[in-house]
Scaffold this active site. Structure first.
Site, PDB file in Angstrom:
ATOM      1  CG  ASP A 277      -2.150   0.936   0.984  1.00  0.00           C
ATOM      2  OD1 ASP A 277      -2.068   1.811   0.100  1.00  0.00           O
ATOM      3  OD2 ASP A 277      -3.155   0.803   1.702  1.00  0.00           O
TER       4      ASP A 277
HETATM    5  C1  NOJ Z   1      -3.909   4.097   0.327  1.00  0.00           C
HETATM    6  C2  NOJ Z   1      -5.111   3.223   0.315  1.00  0.00           C
HETATM    7  O1  NOJ Z   1      -5.141   2.438   1.476  1.00  0.00           O
HETATM    8  C3  NOJ Z   1      -5.180   2.323  -0.908  1.00  0.00           C
HETATM    9  O2  NOJ Z   1      -6.400   1.642  -0.902  1.00  0.00           O
HETATM   10  C4  NOJ Z   1      -5.009   3.122  -2.150  1.00  0.00           C
HETATM   11  O3  NOJ Z   1      -5.133   2.309  -3.289  1.00  0.00           O
HETATM   12  C5  NOJ Z   1      -3.660   3.823  -2.109  1.00  0.00           C
HETATM   13  N1  NOJ Z   1      -3.610   4.686  -0.937  1.00  0.00           N
HETATM   14  C6  NOJ Z   1      -3.374   4.647  -3.340  1.00  0.00           C
HETATM   15  O4  NOJ Z   1      -4.158   5.778  -3.320  1.00  0.00           O
END
Ligand code: NOJ
Length: 871
Positions: A277
Site C-alpha cells: 500500500d
Molecule cells: C492508500 C489506500 O489504502 C489504498 O487503498 C489506495 O489504493 C492507495 N492509498 C493509493 O491511493
C-alpha cells in the site's frame, strides 16, 4: 563494516526498537521462506514464459526499475512504475479506486462496493466490473486498485467497509471475484486489497514514533473469514494484490512472510504480483524476502518527497549486488509483474494514460513531485470514458435499495401524493458536487464515502432532481433542522433524507478520523432529531438513509408516524431516478442488507470496538470474537437485531418451495490430494555485473525522481561484498530452496477439490403477490450437531437473485454448496476438513438470514418447507 553494509537495509524498519510484547501469546507470524516462484498453474504458463524471456534479457537496473514506483506525484497516476523501454516494457499506471477512476473527469461515479453488495445480484456485480474495466482502460490505467475486500466489516464503525461488499466472507467473495472477472475481461489488471485485517483506520500506518496497529488473528478465523474473499479473487485470476498498512500478529503486512509467501503465494496459489500500500513498505531486504514484489509509490515512508530515497530502486540494485537479496527473488517479482501484463494482453496496443491524478488543468508539471523544476506538458486529455455506463450504475443503485419497513403499504407513493421533503441529503452540495477533495465532506447527497476509494462525480442525479423530473407534487426544505414553515397537513407524506458517512484516515470529517469514531453509529447532522421532529408533525413519514454501513434507528423507528424506512446505501452519481423508480413503484425494491442493523452498539462484542488512545507502543487489536462477527455473533448470543443480515422487503411477496438437493461429489473428510505444482521459470542465482546498475553517462535525472542506478563506486563496492565469502544474515529458518507446496494449495484459490460441488440445490421461487418484483434466494449452511468444531449457527454460502417475476410467475433458482462450504479449517492438519462426512448438514434457504423456513438435509437428501428458522 561489511556487516554494517549488509544490515543497512534490514535495519531500516521503522520503530524496530519498540517493544512488541503486547502481541498476545498464540498469535504468531511464523517465518516462511523462500517466496514461491510464480508460474506454476496452467492458466498462467504462457504469460510466464513470455515474461521470463523478457526478464532474462533485462539488466539489473531495468529489473529493479520495474519493481518500484518512481515516487509520489512522479507521474500522471497515483502509482507509476519504472519502465524498461529497451525491452518494450512501459511504465505501468496504477490508479484508484474501487468505484471508478479517481481524480479524473468524464468518468462514471459508480455505486460503491457496499451498494453492489446490497443488490445480491451476481450478474450486476460482473457487469459493474466490466463497465469499470472499460473506464480504466479508456483512461490508460494498467492496474485498477480494487476491489477492496479487506476490511471485511468486522467493526461496524470501520472507515472503509463501504468500499467492500458487506460483512460476510461469501458476499465479499462473490463481489471480489465477479469484479475481478469483469475488470480483467477488459484487459485491466485488478488488485485485490488490502491483505489483510485492516479493520480500522486509526493507527493503520507505521511511523517513526509508532508501529501500525496489529490485527491479531488466529489461523482458523483467518482462513474461514478474512482470507476467504481473497481466495476467491485469486481463483478468479486476479493479477495483483495490495498488502495492508497494518501488522498481523505483530508483523507488518508489507513484510509478513507468513501471509505473503505461505498463504497468498503458496496456499492460495496467487500468480500475480504483490504491491505495498502507499508508503506502507518499511524495509528493503525483509520486504523482498517476505514476498513483496512492488513498492508503491516508491518512496520511503518517513520522508517522502523530501529526498529521492527509496527502500528499493537503487537500494534494491545494491541489495542484489551485495548478495542480501537472492537474484531469483528479484527475477520472480519482475516476472510476476510482466506475466500479469501479458496475461491481460497489455502488450497488445494498450492505451497510455491520458489523464493526471494531480491536477485538473490540461497542462502542468509532468512530475509535480519534482516541482519547481519539473518539465511541463499536456497532462489531461479529458477523454470521455462514460459510454452508457450510467445505465448499469443506475440499475445497481436501484436494485440495491433496501426496504426495511413499510407499514400499510405506504410505499409506493402515488404521483399525486403531496410530499414534504426534509434534509440536505436530498439535494446536491451547494458548494459544488466535487467541492471537497476525495469527497472529504458530508454535504448534500451522499453518494460515496471519502478517501482514495472515491471518484469525482461527473454529475449527481440528486433525489430532488428525481422528484422534479417525475413531476412530483413536493415542497423541499433544504435543512437538517425542522423548519417552522412546513405547514403539515393530514394528507402529506413527509420524506426525510439522512446520512452516515465514513472514509479513509488521511481526512477527518466532522471529527471522524476515517472510522466513525466521533459520530459512532448515529446518523449525522442530528438526523435523529430531524426525523423525530418531522414525525411529531406528520403522520406519514418515509425515512431514506444514505449510509456507509449500519446505523442506529432506535430513537424513531417505532414511532407510529414513521411508516417506511429504506436504505439507499451509497448510490454514486445515480441517486435520483434510481430512488424514484422504487418510491413510485416502477419496480419493487429488491436490495437486502449486506450487514446487520443492531439496536445498540452494545449488541456487538467489545472486541470489535475501535482501538483508541494508544501512545507510542504498537496498538493491539485482538480478534478474540473469532468467527463471530456480524450476524454470526448476533445469532450465537441470541441478540435480536433491529434488522438481520440479508433482510429486505419488496412490494410483493414470494414463496420458496419444491426444493431439491442432489449430491454431486461424495465427500471425504480431507480433500483429495492436491495437484503437484507445475514448472516455473528457472532463474540464475549468479550476481550480475556491477556495471548493470551504473548510472548511464550524461543522464539527465529529474529532481527527487526514483531511479534504480547506483554510482559506479557504490555498485562496485556492493558487488565486491556479494562476490566475497560474506553472507547476508538471513532470518531464522531462511532457505532459498523452492518448496513443493502446502497440502491445502494446488491451484489458484487453493486445492481445486475444495471447489468441487458437493450438492446442487434448486428451489422454486414464486411471486405470490400482486406486483412484479425480484427475490433473492439466500443459502445458509448449518453444520451437523455433535462435531468437535465450534461453528456459527448459520453461514451464508450462496445466493441468487431472480429475474423480475410477474405476479404468479415462478423461477427455478439453482444454488450449490462446495466441499469448502462444508469444511472447517483445521489448524492442526493445516487443511480443510469436513468434520462429519455422513453428518446431516442443514442447507437453509430463505430471503433473509432470520427467515429461513426451507431446509434441505444432506443426510436424507431431501428438502422440507415450513420449518422454523434456525435463528
Ligand atoms: C492508500 C489506500 O489504502 C489504498 O487503498 C489506495 O489504493 C492507495 N492509498 C493509493 O491511493
Amino acid at each position: 563494516m561489511v556487516l554494517a553494509v549488509l544490515l543497512s537495509l534490514s535495519t531500516l524498519a521503522v520503530g524496530a526498537a519498540i517493544d512488541k510484547r503486547a502481541v498476545p501469546a498464540g498469535y504468531v507470524a511464523a517465518p516462511s521462506y523462500p517466496a514461491p516462484h510464480g508460474g506454476w498453474v496452467p492458466e498462467w504458463t504462457d504469460s510466464f514464459q513470455k515474461a521470463a524471456k523478457v526478464v532474462s534479457g533485462l539488466t539489473l537496473a531495468e529489473k529493479t526499475n520495474i519493481t518500484a514506483g518512481t515516487g509520489i506525484f512522479m507521474g500522471r497516476c497515483v502509482g507509476n512504475t519504472g519502465s524498461a523501454l529497451r525491452a518494450g516494457i512501459p511504465q505501468l499506471c496504477l490508479q484508484d479506486g474501487p468505484l471508478g477512476v479517481r481524480n479524473t473527469d468524464h468518468n462514471t461515479a459508480f455505486p460503491a462496493g457496499i451498494t453492489i453488495g446490497a443488490t445480491f445480484d451476481k450478474d450486476l456485480m460482473r457487469r459493474r466490473g466490466e463497465a469499470i474495466g472499460e473506464e480504466f482502460r479508456g483512461k490508460g490505467v494498467n492496474v485498477y486498485l480494487g476491489p477492496s475486500v479487506g476490511p471485511l466489516g468486522r467493526k461496524p464503525k470501520g472507515g472503509r467497509n463501504w468500499e467492500g461488499f458487506g460483512a460476510d466472507p461469501v458476499l465479499q467473495a462473490y463481489g471480489a471475484a465477479l469484479t475481478v472477472e469483469g475488470v480483467q475481461s477488459k484487459g485491466v489488471i485488478a488488485t485485490i486489497k488490502h491483505w489483510v485485517g485492516n479493520e480500522q483506520e486509526k493507527y493503520r500506518m507505521y511511523s517513526i514514533i509508532q508501529e501500525g496497529i496489529s490485527s491479531n488473528i488466529d489461523d482458523r478465523t483467518l482462513h474461514e473469514l478474512y482470507a476467504w474473499p481473497f481466495a476467491e479473487g485469486v481463483r478468479a485470476g486476479v493479477g495483483s494484490a495490495m498488502i495492508a498498512y497494518n501488522a498481523v500478529n505483530g508483523s507488518a503486512c508489507s513484510q509478513n512472510s507468513y501471509l505473503i509467501n505461505n498463504i497468498l503465494k503458496d496456499e492460495l496459489g496467487f500468480q500475480g504480483f504483490v504491491m505495498s500500500d502507499w508508503l506502507a513498505q518499511i524495509s528493503g531486504v525483509p520486504s523482498a524476502l517476505a514476498g513483496l514484489d512492488m513498492s508503491m509509490p516508491g518512496d520511503i515512508n518517513t520522508v517522502p518527497l523530501v529526498t529521492a530515497q527509496s527502500y528499493w530502486m537503487y537500494e534494491y540494485s545494491r541489495a542484489i549486488l551485495n548478495g542480501s537479496v537472492p537474484v531469483d527473488r528479484l527475477d520472480d517479482s519482475v516476472t510476476r509483474i510482466l506475466a500479469a501484463w501479458y496475461q491481460m494482453g497489455q502488450d497488445n496496443n494498450y492505451p497510455e494514460p491520458n489523464f493526471s491524478t494531480n491536477t485538473q488543468d490540461a497542462e502542468g508539471d509532468l512530475y509535480p513531485g519534482a516541482a519547481p523544476g519539473s518539465p511541463k506538458g499536456v497532462v489531461n486529455e479529458f477523454v470521455d470514458v462514460q459510454a452508457d455506463h450510467a445505465v448499469v450504475a443506475k440499475e445497481i443503485a436501484r436494485d440495491a435499495i433496501t426496504l426495511l419497513k413499510n407499514v400499510n403499504s405506504t410505499l409506493p407513493l402515488s404521483l399525486k401524493a403531496s410530499l414534504k421533503i426534509f434534509g440536505t441529503d436530498a439535494e446536491k452540495n451547494p458548494d459544488g458536487i466535487n467541492a471537497c477533495t476525495d469527497q472529504g465532506c458530508n454535504k448534500g447527497t451522499l453518494g460515496m464515502g471519502w478517501g482514495s476509494g472515491s471518484a469525482r462525480y461527473p454529475y449527481i442525479d440528486s433525489p430532488i432532481d428525481g422528484f422534479k423530473k417525475r413531476g412530483a407534487n413536493y415542497s423541499f426544505y433544504n435543512s437538517d433542522s425542522f423548519p417552522s414553515n412546513s405547514n403539515p397537513s393530514t394528507n402529506d407524506v413527509a420524506v426525510v433524507f439522512v446520512t452516515a458517512d465514513s472514509g479513509e484516515n488521511y481526512i477527518t470529517v466532522e471529527g471522524n478520523n476515517g472510522d466513525r469514531d466521533s459520530s459512532k453509529l448515529n446518523l449525522w447532522h442530528n438526523g435523529d432529531d430531524l426525523i423525530k421532529d418531522v414525525a411529531a408533525k406528520f403522520s406519514n413519514v418515509v425515512v431514506i438513509v444514505h449510509t456507509v454501513g449500519p446505523v442506529l434507528l432506535e430513537q424513531w423507528h417505532d414511532l407510529p408516524s414513521v411508516k417506511a424506512v429504506l436504505f439507499a446505501h451509497l448510490p454514486g452519481q445515480e441517486a435520483g431516478d434510481s430512488l424514484m423508480q422504487v418510491l413510485y413503484g416502477d419496480v419493487s425494491p429488491s436490495g437486502h442488507l449486506p450487514y446487520t442493523v443492531p439496536k445498540s452498539e452494545d449488541d456487538y462484542p467489545t472486541s470489535v470496538s475501535l482501538v483508541s488512545d494508544v501512545v507510542l507502543v504498537q496498538p493491539q487489536d485482538t480478534f478474540t470474537e473469532g468467527l463471530y462477527v456480524d450476524y454470526r455473533h448476533f445469532n450465537k448470543e441470541g441478540i435480536t437485531p433491529r434488522y438481520a443480515f440479508g433482510h429486505g422487503l419488496s412490494y410483493t411477496t414470494f414463496s420458496f418451495s419444491s426444493a431439491t438437493i442432489t449430491p454431486v461429489t461424495k465427500l471425504t473428510s480431507t480433500p483429495p490430494t492436491r495437484p503437484a505444482k507445475g514448472s516455473t521459470p528457472t532463474y540464475s542465482t549468479k550476481i550480475p555485473a556491477a556495471s548493470e546498475a551504473y548510472w548511464p553517462d550524461n543522464f539527465n535525472a529529474i529532481f527527487r525522481y526514483k531511479y534504480s542506478f547506483l554510482a559506479k563506486s557504490d555498485a562496485d563496492a556492493a558487488a565486491k561484498i556479494g562476490n566475497s565469502t560474506q553472507k547476508y544474515p538471513y532470518p531464522a529458518g531462511y532457505s532459498n530452496v523452492q518448496k513443493a507446496g502446502v497440502a491445502a494449495g494446488g491451484a489458484q484459490g487453493g486445492n481445486p477439490a475444495l471447489f468441487d460441488v458437493a450438492y446442487d440445490i434448486s428451489v422454486v421461487v414464486k411471486n405470490t403477490g400482486k406486483t412484479s418484483g425480484k427475490s433473492v434466494a439466500q443459502l445458509y449452511v448449518q453444520f451437523p450437531t455433535g462435531i468437535s468444531f465450534d461453528t456459527p449457527i448459520i453461514q451464508l454460502r450462496d445466493f441468487e437473485k431472480t429475474k423480475e417475476l410477474a405476479p404468479g410467475e415462478s423461477q427455478t433458482v439453482k444454488l450449490r454448496v462446495t466441499r469448502k462450504d462444508l469444511s472447517v479449517w483445521d489448524v492442526v492438519s493445516q487443511n480443510w476438513i469436513v468434520p462429519n462426512v455422513s453428518g446431516d448438514y442443514g442447507i437453509w434457504i430463505g430471503d433473509a438470514s432470520d427467515t429461513l423456513n426451507l431446509r434441505c438435509g444432506t443426510k436424507a437428501a431431501t428438502c422440507v418447507g415450513g420449518q422454523t428458522s434456525p435463528v
